[in-house]
Structures are given as C-alpha cells and as structure tokens.
Design an enzyme around this catalytic site. Sequence first.
Site, PDB file in Angstrom:
ATOM      1  CB  THR A 125      38.048  53.499  31.890  1.00 19.38           C
ATOM      2  OG1 THR A 125      37.101  53.325  32.946  1.00 19.38           O
ATOM      3  CG2 THR A 125      39.235  54.247  32.466  1.00 19.38           C
ATOM      4  CG  ASP A 126      32.782  54.233  33.139  1.00 19.03           C
ATOM      5  OD1 ASP A 126      33.804  53.656  33.589  1.00 19.03           O
ATOM      6  OD2 ASP A 126      31.629  53.795  33.316  1.00 19.03           O
ATOM      7  CD  GLU A 127      36.885  52.224  36.814  1.00 20.57           C
ATOM      8  OE1 GLU A 127      37.659  52.426  37.758  1.00 20.57           O
ATOM      9  OE2 GLU A 127      36.546  51.087  36.445  1.00 20.57           O
ATOM     10  CE1 TYR A 150      42.642  51.142  34.527  1.00 14.09           C
ATOM     11  CE2 TYR A 150      40.491  51.631  35.474  1.00 14.09           C
ATOM     12  CZ  TYR A 150      41.264  51.244  34.394  1.00 14.09           C
ATOM     13  OH  TYR A 150      40.662  50.971  33.189  1.00 14.09           O
ATOM     14  CE  LYS A 154      42.855  53.504  30.385  1.00 15.29           C
ATOM     15  NZ  LYS A 154      43.536  52.754  29.288  1.00 15.29           N
TER      16      LYS A 154
HETATM   17  P1  NAD Z   1      43.449  43.377  30.830  1.00 13.41           P
HETATM   18  O1  NAD Z   1      44.097  43.654  32.135  1.00 13.41           O
HETATM   19  O2  NAD Z   1      42.654  42.139  30.637  1.00 13.41           O
HETATM   20  O3  NAD Z   1      44.545  43.393  29.651  1.00 13.41           O
HETATM   21  C1  NAD Z   1      45.595  44.315  29.616  1.00 13.41           C
HETATM   22  C2  NAD Z   1      46.648  43.760  28.665  1.00 13.41           C
HETATM   23  O4  NAD Z   1      47.707  44.726  28.554  1.00 13.41           O
HETATM   24  C3  NAD Z   1      47.281  42.457  29.141  1.00 13.41           C
HETATM   25  O5  NAD Z   1      47.317  41.515  28.090  1.00 13.41           O
HETATM   26  C4  NAD Z   1      48.697  42.861  29.552  1.00 13.41           C
HETATM   27  O6  NAD Z   1      49.657  41.828  29.386  1.00 13.41           O
HETATM   28  C5  NAD Z   1      48.948  44.032  28.626  1.00 13.41           C
HETATM   29  N1  NAD Z   1      49.971  44.962  29.142  1.00 13.41           N
HETATM   30  C6  NAD Z   1      50.066  45.482  30.398  1.00 13.41           C
HETATM   31  N2  NAD Z   1      51.139  46.281  30.486  1.00 13.41           N
HETATM   32  C7  NAD Z   1      51.715  46.293  29.250  1.00 13.41           C
HETATM   33  C8  NAD Z   1      52.845  46.964  28.712  1.00 13.41           C
HETATM   34  N3  NAD Z   1      53.619  47.768  29.464  1.00 13.41           N
HETATM   35  N4  NAD Z   1      53.148  46.760  27.417  1.00 13.41           N
HETATM   36  C9  NAD Z   1      52.401  45.925  26.643  1.00 13.41           C
HETATM   37  N5  NAD Z   1      51.320  45.249  27.109  1.00 13.41           N
HETATM   38  C10 NAD Z   1      50.982  45.450  28.406  1.00 13.41           C
HETATM   39  O7  NAD Z   1      42.572  44.673  30.531  1.00 13.41           O
HETATM   40  P2  NAD Z   1      41.208  44.855  29.744  1.00 13.41           P
HETATM   41  O8  NAD Z   1      40.087  44.730  30.699  1.00 13.41           O
HETATM   42  O9  NAD Z   1      41.224  44.050  28.515  1.00 13.41           O
HETATM   43  O10 NAD Z   1      41.318  46.405  29.373  1.00 13.41           O
HETATM   44  C11 NAD Z   1      41.928  46.824  28.145  1.00 13.41           C
HETATM   45  C12 NAD Z   1      41.864  48.336  28.044  1.00 13.41           C
HETATM   46  O11 NAD Z   1      40.501  48.758  28.092  1.00 13.41           O
HETATM   47  C13 NAD Z   1      42.580  49.051  29.186  1.00 13.41           C
HETATM   48  O12 NAD Z   1      43.264  50.162  28.652  1.00 13.41           O
HETATM   49  C14 NAD Z   1      41.459  49.499  30.113  1.00 13.41           C
HETATM   50  O13 NAD Z   1      41.797  50.682  30.803  1.00 13.41           O
HETATM   51  C15 NAD Z   1      40.342  49.744  29.112  1.00 13.41           C
HETATM   52  N6  NAD Z   1      38.973  49.568  29.654  1.00 13.41           N
HETATM   53  C16 NAD Z   1      38.631  48.414  30.312  1.00 13.41           C
HETATM   54  C17 NAD Z   1      37.326  48.253  30.778  1.00 13.41           C
HETATM   55  C18 NAD Z   1      36.895  46.985  31.484  1.00 13.41           C
HETATM   56  O14 NAD Z   1      35.773  46.935  31.996  1.00 13.41           O
HETATM   57  N7  NAD Z   1      37.689  45.940  31.524  1.00 13.41           N
HETATM   58  C19 NAD Z   1      36.386  49.279  30.590  1.00 13.41           C
HETATM   59  C20 NAD Z   1      36.775  50.442  29.904  1.00 13.41           C
HETATM   60  C21 NAD Z   1      38.072  50.566  29.434  1.00 13.41           C
HETATM   61  P1  TYD Z   2      35.744  45.641  39.217  1.00 15.34           P
HETATM   62  O1  TYD Z   2      35.349  44.462  38.391  1.00 15.34           O
HETATM   63  O2  TYD Z   2      37.026  45.605  39.962  1.00 15.34           O
HETATM   64  O3  TYD Z   2      35.653  46.912  38.254  1.00 15.34           O
HETATM   65  P2  TYD Z   2      35.747  48.497  38.623  1.00 15.34           P
HETATM   66  O4  TYD Z   2      36.189  48.669  40.012  1.00 15.34           O
HETATM   67  O5  TYD Z   2      36.780  48.953  37.648  1.00 15.34           O
HETATM   68  O6  TYD Z   2      34.378  49.042  38.372  1.00 15.34           O
HETATM   69  O7  TYD Z   2      34.588  45.909  40.282  1.00 15.34           O
HETATM   70  C1  TYD Z   2      33.250  46.126  39.863  1.00 15.34           C
HETATM   71  C2  TYD Z   2      32.433  46.432  41.116  1.00 15.34           C
HETATM   72  O8  TYD Z   2      32.388  45.256  41.936  1.00 15.34           O
HETATM   73  C3  TYD Z   2      33.014  47.520  41.992  1.00 15.34           C
HETATM   74  O9  TYD Z   2      31.950  48.245  42.578  1.00 15.34           O
HETATM   75  C4  TYD Z   2      33.783  46.762  43.077  1.00 15.34           C
HETATM   76  C5  TYD Z   2      32.939  45.509  43.235  1.00 15.34           C
HETATM   77  N1  TYD Z   2      33.658  44.283  43.616  1.00 15.34           N
HETATM   78  C6  TYD Z   2      33.175  43.505  44.678  1.00 15.34           C
HETATM   79  O10 TYD Z   2      32.166  43.830  45.323  1.00 15.34           O
HETATM   80  N2  TYD Z   2      33.840  42.352  44.981  1.00 15.34           N
HETATM   81  C7  TYD Z   2      34.959  41.955  44.318  1.00 15.34           C
HETATM   82  O11 TYD Z   2      35.553  40.897  44.663  1.00 15.34           O
HETATM   83  C8  TYD Z   2      35.432  42.761  43.226  1.00 15.34           C
HETATM   84  C9  TYD Z   2      36.650  42.364  42.447  1.00 15.34           C
HETATM   85  C10 TYD Z   2      34.740  43.911  42.908  1.00 15.34           C
END
Ligand code: NAD
Ligand code: TYD
Length: 343
Positions: A125-127, A150, A154
């Site tokens: 992630t970019d975070e 988090y 990562k």
């Molecule tokens: P999500 O929370 O929707 O899904 C995570 C999945 O991992 C779930 O199905 C969960 O059951 C599984 N999981 C958790 N712990 C586990 C373990 N110990 N063993 C096996 N499975 C396990 O997350 P997402 O949004 O789909 O993100 C997926 C990946 O992409 C993550 O690694 C996250 O850091 C990365 N990512 C997400 C975003 C975003 O905006 N959502 C952006 C950049 C990177």
């Molecule tokens: P989120 O979807 O939790 O992603 P991330 O924190 O990983 O970027 O949040 C996106 C943005 O929205 C972040 O600036 C926090 C804000 N946010 C709210 O303002 N209200 C909410 O209820 C949530 C979940 C997030």
Amino acid sequence: MSRILVTGGAGFIGSNFVRFILDRYPDYRIVNLDKLTYAGNLENLSGLEKNPHHSFIQGDICDADLVGRILEKGADVIVNFAAETHVDRSILQSADFVRTNVLGTLNLLEQARKYKVARLLQVSTDEVYGSLGPSGAFTELSPIAPNSPYAASKASADLLVRSYCKTHGFPGIITRCSNNYGPYQFPEKLIPLLISNAMAGLPLPIYGDGLNVRDWIYVRDHCAALDAVLHRGRDGEVYNVGAKQEIPNIQVARRILESLGKDENLITYVEDRPGHDRRYAIDSTKMESQLGWHAEILFEAGLRATVEWYRSNSSWMEHVRNGEYLTYYDRMYGQRQRTLAER
Ligand code: NAD
Ligand code: TYD
C-alpha cells in the site's frame, strides 16, 4: 505462471483479482487460501463454486505446515493479499496486524523459498510512505514513514520481502497501490460505508474537517496492474500503482449522496482519527513507462458502477451488516457526534 496461490482471495481486492485472472486466463489454476476473518466472505466468490480452475482452502498464512502442503502440490507463484487492512482497527488491535501482516508474510517467504516458488507478489500500500503535504506524489524512492500500526505492519512486510530478495536472491516483487473502491468492499472502509449508510438513511461519518485527500483507484484497474506486474515485472522491484484521482473525503461523501438522490444533511462530522494521514498521491510513472499499464477508469464512472453494484446486491450488504460490523467510530466515540448543524 499458470498455477497461482492467491492468499486473502475471499476479501475485497483478492476476490476481484481471482475473477479477473480466471476471466483473462481460462487455463490458469488458482488455489485460494483465506482464513475467513470478519473481512473474508465466501459470498465474494459466489459463482466460482463449481469452477474446476478455482479451489478454496480456509486457513491461515501463518500456518507453515498448511502453506507448505499447498506449495508441495505445486504453485508457480504466490500473490499475497492476506492481511488485516483497516487502519481504525489497527489502532485498537495492533497485535493482529503484526501477526498476519508481518509474521504471515515471513512464513510465506520461508515456504516459498523452500518449495522454490518462481515469484511472490506482495500486494502492499501507498500508506507505507506516510502522509504528504498539499503537493507532490509518492515515488518508489520516497522514504518509508508509516504513521498507523496498519501501515507500519505493511512496511515491515515490505522490508522483509526486500531483505529476502537481497539476501537470498529471492524472486519477490512489491506493489504499492492507493485507495481502492468497487464491488465486494467491506463497509468499514470509506466508500462502501458511505454508500451503505446513505442507502439506509443513516448519518455519513466524516472524520475531522473532511479535507483529507485519498487517490482513488477502481479495483479492476488495480487487478490489471497486478496482472502486468505478475507477468512482466522484474524481481526485486517495487511498483507504485495509482489513478491520479485525488479527492477530499467530503467531496466523496457529496458525490455519493448526489448519486443516490439523498440530502447533504446526512453528512455528520465526527472526531478525527488519531494520526490521520492528510494526503496520499501516487506517481505511477514506473508502471506506465516500464510495464505499459495505466489506470483506465475515472472516478465518476467507477463510483457510478460501485453505487450501482451495492444497489443491486442489497442481500450481500444485509448479510455483511448482520455479521460483525463495528466501526472504530462506533466503538471509540459512541454518541459523540458533532452534526453539521452544531459546527
Ligand atoms: P480485505 O480486508 O477486504 O481482505 C483481506 C482478506 O485477507 C480477507 O479475506 C481475510 O479473511 C484474509 N485474511 C486475513 N488474515 C488472514 C490470515 N492470517 N491468513 C489468511 N487470510 C487472511 O482487504 P483488501 O482491501 O482486499 O486488501 C487486500 C490487500 O491489498 C491487503 O494486503 C492490503 O494491505 C492491500 N491494499 C489494499 C488497499 C485498499 O484500498 N483496500 C490499497 C492498497 C493495498
Ligand atoms: P479508509 O477507507 O479507512 O482508508 P485509509 O484510511 O486506509 O485511507 O479511509 C479513507 C479516508 O476516509 C480516510 O481519510 C479516513 C476517512 N474516513 C472517514 O472520514 N469516515 C469514515 O467513517 C471512514 C471509515 C474513513
């Protein structure tokens, strides 16, 4: 590359990726290993139950025996999505994040070395880069400066992957993507939470002043980027993935309300998240120039498709909401809402 172990494939991005790959490469085989935490949902994989090219295993990426047994049967590559992913939860339960995100990745690296997997793609992630001021964007050379537990977990996993590449000549690649949105996203993240609340006529909680900026990418564009990296990326490299769609949270809320024909007075400002990163923006020049990938979906079109998906899949949302559904805000702040009128 035709036998892929996808971890975390019952989550949001993982399930979209599984569908994307099976659609694009009908002869590939996917083993999908997911622990099914609160965020994992077999309904995200509905329709694939009888697909002979997809098999699901419930299990933990920290389980060395299980991962070893899967790899022993044969997998060319691992794409690691499995993670604890919600920043707000990481503030309350950091240990879960270290266990899965750091130790789980370490276990995958160890097993992948043992069974000589040809590539491990670490979906990051970019975070990990921390927060930006009003201008500029993260490149692959930006310092690693995570601000939430988090992001720290990562970043730690990324550093382990890097160290295995340098120390053992391990074939690892890291992608760092910006905020995703689209179908099957658990409604604790901003966009599905706002859509779901707006549809139910509930308040839309906006942290702080609502001016924090995220660089939104439609999940399909992210899947296409991962496909490009998996097939054409170079071992040991990091690739940033973003869509140049920077939008302050308050504007995201307004656009969702507009698309659902709901009133703006549902917007409810609430206490800010501790350590809340102000702005993320991604420079994807490397992906574009070296791998020929670019994001295709503009925020307006992606949001329209996403709202439409949640509208037409109300039973998915009902099931998710009836399960564990506690936002950080609910837990930490209860009724301490400051409404628009009070500001
Ligand atoms: P999500 O929370 O929707 O899904 C995570 C999945 O991992 C779930 O199905 C969960 O059951 C599984 N999981 C958790 N712990 C586990 C373990 N110990 N063993 C096996 N499975 C396990 O997350 P997402 O949004 O789909 O993100 C997926 C990946 O992409 C993550 O690694 C996250 O850091 C990365 N990512 C997400 C975003 C975003 O905006 N959502 C952006 C950049 C990177
Ligand atoms: P989120 O979807 O939790 O992603 P991330 O924190 O990983 O970027 O949040 C996106 C943005 O929205 C972040 O600036 C926090 C804000 N946010 C709210 O303002 N209200 C909410 O209820 C949530 C979940 C997030």
